[in-house]
Design a protein around this motif. Structure first.
Motif, PDB file in Angstrom:
ATOM      1  N   MET A   1      52.086 -40.034  -8.762  1.00  0.00           N
ATOM      2  CA  MET A   1      50.690 -40.323  -9.130  1.00  0.00           C
ATOM      3  C   MET A   1      50.465 -39.954 -10.597  1.00  0.00           C
ATOM      4  O   MET A   1      50.840 -38.880 -11.037  1.00  0.00           O
ATOM      5  CB  MET A   1      49.733 -39.489  -8.263  1.00  0.00           C
ATOM      6  N   ASN A   2      49.896 -40.837 -11.358  1.00  0.00           N
ATOM      7  CA  ASN A   2      49.626 -40.551 -12.755  1.00  0.00           C
ATOM      8  C   ASN A   2      48.395 -39.667 -12.894  1.00  0.00           C
ATOM      9  O   ASN A   2      47.485 -39.695 -12.070  1.00  0.00           O
ATOM     10  CB  ASN A   2      49.390 -41.859 -13.514  1.00  0.00           C
ATOM     11  N   ALA A   3      48.388 -38.898 -13.968  1.00  0.00           N
ATOM     12  CA  ALA A   3      47.231 -38.049 -14.204  1.00  0.00           C
ATOM     13  C   ALA A   3      46.015 -38.910 -14.455  1.00  0.00           C
ATOM     14  O   ALA A   3      46.061 -39.868 -15.207  1.00  0.00           O
ATOM     15  CB  ALA A   3      47.491 -37.138 -15.406  1.00  0.00           C
ATOM     16  N   PRO A   4      44.860 -38.600 -13.806  1.00  0.00           N
ATOM     17  CA  PRO A   4      43.669 -39.424 -13.981  1.00  0.00           C
ATOM     18  C   PRO A   4      43.072 -39.251 -15.346  1.00  0.00           C
ATOM     19  O   PRO A   4      43.104 -38.192 -15.933  1.00  0.00           O
ATOM     20  CB  PRO A   4      42.726 -38.897 -12.892  1.00  0.00           C
ATOM     21  N   THR A   5      42.512 -40.314 -15.867  1.00  0.00           N
ATOM     22  CA  THR A   5      41.861 -40.243 -17.171  1.00  0.00           C
ATOM     23  C   THR A   5      40.368 -40.522 -17.072  1.00  0.00           C
ATOM     24  O   THR A   5      39.601 -40.089 -17.918  1.00  0.00           O
ATOM     25  CB  THR A   5      42.498 -41.257 -18.143  1.00  0.00           C
ATOM     26  N   ASP A   6      39.960 -41.277 -16.042  1.00  0.00           N
ATOM     27  CA  ASP A   6      38.547 -41.568 -15.860  1.00  0.00           C
ATOM     28  C   ASP A   6      37.783 -40.280 -15.547  1.00  0.00           C
ATOM     29  O   ASP A   6      38.218 -39.462 -14.748  1.00  0.00           O
ATOM     30  CB  ASP A   6      38.371 -42.562 -14.714  1.00  0.00           C
ATOM     31  N   LYS A   7      36.652 -40.093 -16.190  1.00  0.00           N
ATOM     32  CA  LYS A   7      35.928 -38.833 -16.047  1.00  0.00           C
ATOM     33  C   LYS A   7      35.459 -38.589 -14.620  1.00  0.00           C
ATOM     34  O   LYS A   7      35.491 -37.470 -14.124  1.00  0.00           O
ATOM     35  CB  LYS A   7      34.743 -38.807 -17.009  1.00  0.00           C
ATOM     36  N   ASP A  15      37.828 -30.647  -8.835  1.00  0.00           N
ATOM     37  CA  ASP A  15      37.279 -29.776  -7.799  1.00  0.00           C
ATOM     38  C   ASP A  15      38.298 -29.538  -6.684  1.00  0.00           C
ATOM     39  O   ASP A  15      38.393 -28.425  -6.147  1.00  0.00           O
ATOM     40  CB  ASP A  15      36.006 -30.390  -7.210  1.00  0.00           C
ATOM     41  N   GLN A  16      39.052 -30.563  -6.341  1.00  0.00           N
ATOM     42  CA  GLN A  16      40.088 -30.398  -5.319  1.00  0.00           C
ATOM     43  C   GLN A  16      41.118 -29.361  -5.755  1.00  0.00           C
ATOM     44  O   GLN A  16      41.546 -28.517  -4.963  1.00  0.00           O
ATOM     45  CB  GLN A  16      40.809 -31.731  -5.075  1.00  0.00           C
ATOM     46  N   VAL A  17      41.525 -29.456  -7.009  1.00  0.00           N
ATOM     47  CA  VAL A  17      42.516 -28.515  -7.529  1.00  0.00           C
ATOM     48  C   VAL A  17      41.978 -27.094  -7.462  1.00  0.00           C
ATOM     49  O   VAL A  17      42.676 -26.168  -7.030  1.00  0.00           O
ATOM     50  CB  VAL A  17      42.910 -28.886  -8.973  1.00  0.00           C
ATOM     51  N   LEU A  18      40.738 -26.897  -7.858  1.00  0.00           N
ATOM     52  CA  LEU A  18      40.151 -25.559  -7.842  1.00  0.00           C
ATOM     53  C   LEU A  18      40.033 -25.016  -6.428  1.00  0.00           C
ATOM     54  O   LEU A  18      40.307 -23.839  -6.178  1.00  0.00           O
ATOM     55  CB  LEU A  18      38.783 -25.578  -8.520  1.00  0.00           C
ATOM     56  N   ASP A  19      39.632 -25.868  -5.479  1.00  0.00           N
ATOM     57  CA  ASP A  19      39.509 -25.427  -4.092  1.00  0.00           C
ATOM     58  C   ASP A  19      40.870 -25.032  -3.521  1.00  0.00           C
ATOM     59  O   ASP A  19      41.009 -24.009  -2.842  1.00  0.00           O
ATOM     60  CB  ASP A  19      38.889 -26.536  -3.233  1.00  0.00           C
ATOM     61  N   GLY A  20      41.868 -25.855  -3.796  1.00  0.00           N
ATOM     62  CA  GLY A  20      43.208 -25.540  -3.313  1.00  0.00           C
ATOM     63  C   GLY A  20      43.751 -24.277  -3.953  1.00  0.00           C
ATOM     64  O   GLY A  20      44.374 -23.441  -3.281  1.00  0.00           O
ATOM     65  N   ILE A  38      49.917 -24.933  -4.340  1.00  0.00           N
ATOM     66  CA  ILE A  38      48.543 -25.221  -4.784  1.00  0.00           C
ATOM     67  C   ILE A  38      48.282 -26.721  -4.735  1.00  0.00           C
ATOM     68  O   ILE A  38      47.225 -27.166  -4.265  1.00  0.00           O
ATOM     69  CB  ILE A  38      48.309 -24.674  -6.206  1.00  0.00           C
ATOM     70  N   ALA A  39      49.237 -27.505  -5.215  1.00  0.00           N
ATOM     71  CA  ALA A  39      49.079 -28.961  -5.183  1.00  0.00           C
ATOM     72  C   ALA A  39      48.957 -29.457  -3.751  1.00  0.00           C
ATOM     73  O   ALA A  39      48.133 -30.333  -3.444  1.00  0.00           O
ATOM     74  CB  ALA A  39      50.262 -29.632  -5.886  1.00  0.00           C
ATOM     75  N   ARG A  40      49.765 -28.888  -2.841  1.00  0.00           N
ATOM     76  CA  ARG A  40      49.696 -29.296  -1.431  1.00  0.00           C
ATOM     77  C   ARG A  40      48.333 -28.946  -0.836  1.00  0.00           C
ATOM     78  O   ARG A  40      47.701 -29.770  -0.167  1.00  0.00           O
ATOM     79  CB  ARG A  40      50.800 -28.589  -0.644  1.00  0.00           C
ATOM     80  N   ALA A  41      47.864 -27.716  -1.092  1.00  0.00           N
ATOM     81  CA  ALA A  41      46.577 -27.283  -0.545  1.00  0.00           C
ATOM     82  C   ALA A  41      45.426 -28.115  -1.114  1.00  0.00           C
ATOM     83  O   ALA A  41      44.429 -28.371  -0.438  1.00  0.00           O
ATOM     84  CB  ALA A  41      46.350 -25.802  -0.834  1.00  0.00           C
ATOM     85  N   SER A  45      48.939 -34.390  -6.508  1.00  0.00           N
ATOM     86  CA  SER A  45      50.309 -34.271  -6.977  1.00  0.00           C
ATOM     87  C   SER A  45      50.416 -33.175  -8.029  1.00  0.00           C
ATOM     88  O   SER A  45      49.411 -32.748  -8.614  1.00  0.00           O
ATOM     89  CB  SER A  45      50.774 -35.589  -7.591  1.00  0.00           C
ATOM     90  N   LYS A  46      51.638 -32.715  -8.262  1.00  0.00           N
ATOM     91  CA  LYS A  46      51.840 -31.721  -9.324  1.00  0.00           C
ATOM     92  C   LYS A  46      51.451 -32.296 -10.677  1.00  0.00           C
ATOM     93  O   LYS A  46      50.944 -31.581 -11.541  1.00  0.00           O
ATOM     94  CB  LYS A  46      53.297 -31.260  -9.333  1.00  0.00           C
ATOM     95  N   ALA A  47      51.695 -33.588 -10.863  1.00  0.00           N
ATOM     96  CA  ALA A  47      51.335 -34.217 -12.136  1.00  0.00           C
ATOM     97  C   ALA A  47      49.835 -34.140 -12.367  1.00  0.00           C
ATOM     98  O   ALA A  47      49.371 -33.862 -13.483  1.00  0.00           O
ATOM     99  CB  ALA A  47      51.807 -35.670 -12.148  1.00  0.00           C
ATOM    100  N   THR A  48      49.069 -34.372 -11.307  1.00  0.00           N
ATOM    101  CA  THR A  48      47.616 -34.286 -11.428  1.00  0.00           C
ATOM    102  C   THR A  48      47.193 -32.858 -11.735  1.00  0.00           C
ATOM    103  O   THR A  48      46.356 -32.615 -12.608  1.00  0.00           O
ATOM    104  CB  THR A  48      46.946 -34.758 -10.130  1.00  0.00           C
TER     105      THR A  48
END
Length: 205
Positions: A1-7, A15-20, A38-41, A45-48
């Motif tokens: 998965m590519n890192a998102p660029t859209d705001k 928010d998902q990353v912070l919650d995990g 952390i990425a799994r929780a 993806s790790k890239a994200t």
């Protein structure tokens, strides 16, 4: 998965990353928390994850900073700063005692102390986001009360530190050392009233 660029997409994944991260840090500690876990929780993806936080320490402190923001905002909304100073102090003391005893804050404190030798910047970031910020908030309100001649204080920083420590009496120490984790309303009120009474006995205008 590519890192998102859209705001918008970034906000959702952020928010998902912070919650995990919050879940994993509290369960495994700072050092034990792996980026994979952390990425799994978080369900990303790790890239994200890395697109938001290239450094795990930055992620850890962002989790804590946001929790500080949440708690500070709640306190500012609930404390009636137009009330007599004794009541303002009482409300502030209660918020502090409950915050000091909160499982999340206790866990963050233990993690930062445990990692302070290897990662001194982690301890410094914790101090800036938590204790130092708390002191600044209290100093500002003590200064206003002093201007209204409700309090007679020469050293605002010292007075703020003293009030914070009064709110840590007994319960906080027992919690830090794992002696007790649950406290009744009467125990909490005892610390709150004791802190306010002692503080006003010294600084009451």
């Amino acid at each position: 998965m590519n890192a998102p660029t859209d705001k918008i997409k970034r906000g959702r994944k952020f928010d998902q990353v912070l919650d995990g991260a919050r879940e994993v840090f509290l369960r495994d500690g700072f050092e034990g928390a792996s980026v994979d876990e952390i990425a799994r929780a978080a369900g990303v993806s790790k890239a994200t994850l890395y697109s938001y936080f290239p450094d795990k320490r930055l992620l850890f402190m962002e989790v804590f900073r946001l929790e500080c923001d949440r708690q500070t905002g709640a306190a500012m909304n609930e404390i009636d700063f137009c009330a007599p100073i004794a009541e303002v102090l009482r409300q502030a003391a209660r918020h502090m005692v409950l915050s000091f005893l909160a499982p999340f804050n206790q866990a963050v404190f233990r993690i930062c102390v445990a990692e302070a030798d290897r990662f001194p910047d982690l301890g410094a970031a914790y101090y800036d986001s938590g204790p130092l910020r708390l002191r600044h908030e209290i100093v500002a309100h003590l200064d206003q009360a002093r201007a209204r001649r409700e309090l007679a204080i020469d050293d605002l920083d010292l007075a703020a530190d003293q009030f914070i420590e009064l709110c840590k009496t007994d319960l906080y120490t027992r919690c830090v050392f794992g002696v007790d984790h649950r406290f009744g309303e009467a125990e909490i009120e005892r610390v709150v009233e004791g802190a306010v009474t002692m503080f006003l006995a010294r600084y009451g205008g």
